[in-house]
Design an enzyme around this catalytic site. Sequence first.
Site, mmCIF file in Angstrom:
data_model
loop_
_atom_site.group_PDB
_atom_site.id
_atom_site.type_symbol
_atom_site.label_atom_id
_atom_site.label_comp_id
_atom_site.label_asym_id
_atom_site.label_seq_id
_atom_site.Cartn_x
_atom_site.Cartn_y
_atom_site.Cartn_z
ATOM 1 N N HIS A 61 -5.724 -8.604 -13.924
ATOM 2 C CA HIS A 61 -7.001 -9.276 -14.168
ATOM 3 C C HIS A 61 -6.872 -10.349 -15.241
ATOM 4 O O HIS A 61 -7.590 -11.352 -15.206
ATOM 5 C CB HIS A 61 -8.063 -8.249 -14.568
ATOM 6 C CG HIS A 61 -8.625 -7.481 -13.405
ATOM 7 N ND1 HIS A 61 -9.975 -7.383 -13.145
ATOM 8 C CD2 HIS A 61 -8.010 -6.777 -12.415
ATOM 9 C CE1 HIS A 61 -10.167 -6.652 -12.051
ATOM 10 N NE2 HIS A 61 -8.983 -6.266 -11.603
ATOM 11 N N ASP A 62 -5.975 -10.142 -16.173
ATOM 12 C CA ASP A 62 -5.752 -11.165 -17.195
ATOM 13 C C ASP A 62 -5.130 -12.421 -16.594
ATOM 14 O O ASP A 62 -5.606 -13.538 -16.806
ATOM 15 C CB ASP A 62 -4.841 -10.611 -18.290
ATOM 16 C CG ASP A 62 -4.551 -11.627 -19.378
ATOM 17 O OD1 ASP A 62 -5.495 -12.332 -19.798
ATOM 18 O OD2 ASP A 62 -3.391 -11.733 -19.806
ATOM 19 N N GLY A 67 -4.587 -17.843 -16.624
ATOM 20 C CA GLY A 67 -3.197 -17.472 -16.778
ATOM 21 C C GLY A 67 -3.043 -16.256 -17.672
ATOM 22 O O GLY A 67 -4.025 -15.681 -18.151
ATOM 23 N N ASP A 69 -2.877 -14.767 -20.699
ATOM 24 C CA ASP A 69 -3.164 -15.212 -22.070
ATOM 25 C C ASP A 69 -3.951 -14.198 -22.879
ATOM 26 O O ASP A 69 -4.444 -14.506 -23.971
ATOM 27 C CB ASP A 69 -3.936 -16.540 -22.040
ATOM 28 C CG ASP A 69 -5.296 -16.400 -21.353
ATOM 29 O OD1 ASP A 69 -5.602 -15.304 -20.816
ATOM 30 O OD2 ASP A 69 -6.066 -17.380 -21.355
ATOM 31 N N SER A 71 -6.866 -13.189 -22.454
ATOM 32 C CA SER A 71 -8.294 -13.497 -22.557
ATOM 33 C C SER A 71 -9.143 -12.314 -22.117
ATOM 34 O O SER A 71 -10.274 -12.153 -22.582
ATOM 35 C CB SER A 71 -8.644 -14.748 -21.743
ATOM 36 O OG SER A 71 -8.357 -14.552 -20.365
ATOM 37 N N THR A 198 0.175 10.186 -2.496
ATOM 38 C CA THR A 198 0.918 10.425 -3.734
ATOM 39 C C THR A 198 0.240 9.633 -4.858
ATOM 40 O O THR A 198 0.773 8.625 -5.325
ATOM 41 C CB THR A 198 2.388 9.995 -3.581
ATOM 42 O OG1 THR A 198 2.427 8.639 -3.081
ATOM 43 C CG2 THR A 198 3.136 10.897 -2.634
ATOM 44 N N ASP A 203 5.103 4.456 -4.973
ATOM 45 C CA ASP A 203 5.964 4.450 -3.787
ATOM 46 C C ASP A 203 5.325 3.562 -2.724
ATOM 47 O O ASP A 203 4.414 2.798 -3.018
ATOM 48 C CB ASP A 203 6.216 5.881 -3.271
ATOM 49 C CG ASP A 203 4.916 6.606 -2.916
ATOM 50 O OD1 ASP A 203 3.883 5.926 -2.691
ATOM 51 O OD2 ASP A 203 4.923 7.846 -2.867
#
Length: 280
Positions: A61-62, A67, A69, A71, A198, A203
């Site tokens: 998500h960052d 980019g 950073d 934020s 799992t 995996d």
Amino acid sequence: MSLLLMLPSFSFGIYSSNPPLSLDYYKSTCPTVLEIVRKEVECAVFSDPRNAAFFVRLHFHDCFVQGCDASVLLEDTIMLQGEKKSSNNINSLKGYRLIDRIKNKLESECPGIVSCADILTIAARDAIILVGGPYWDIPLGRKDSKTASYTQADTNLPTADEGLVGIMDKFTSQGLNIIDMVALAGGDNNITAMDYVTPNLFDNSFYTILLRGEGLLHSDQEMFSSLFAIETKELVKKYAIDPIAFFEQFSESMVKLGNIIDPDTFATGEVRKNCRFVNT
């Protein structure tokens, strides 16, 4: 949202990691950084395997907003609106205190040296390893932004009910391709309830679930069942029968994800003392 995310060139679309990231960036300034992060992530994952997914999701998500950073870690202030309360983050992201713990340890050992953006990147890699996933080398040297984008957090991230074409557009706008998209889709899913086979192990079972038409999210199942899933369907089949191919591609795609960097942030960014607030 369940979708997540060593090529010779690190230049991707709007964002670019032309800034000089390197594997030995902290060699002289904070040589124990990898050990410190690893120990803290170990404590978190061993205490609750679900924490692994929190680290991975925070990193993903960052990187999709401004980019990589950090934020995503910024709190709302009078001067700044953060991303935590956006529709795509408010109910999806946890683990902020885990990052705080790692940052506090590093500030004690190497004050003002290691960026929160690098912490997120390293922690995601270490979390994957601890639940059975592959290792990959991480170029370091990211800067922390002094800004956040609530708007981009609402618009850049794929959503659970989104169609395949829309999701592909969001990945390609970050310089990631369809192969990256399918490989990174198995990141978060393999260590959450999205993988009921799992759930605490990294995996390729996520892809076998899609083959059976039993993906828990519409956006995931679309990769195999959509009318537009010509290429993605073949990739799902490939990763379902070949876990080594999945691991190899996942590692490469995670490096690409981690190298989505806004050159402006790199030029004007900082190393935050507290990951939740811009330095004063």
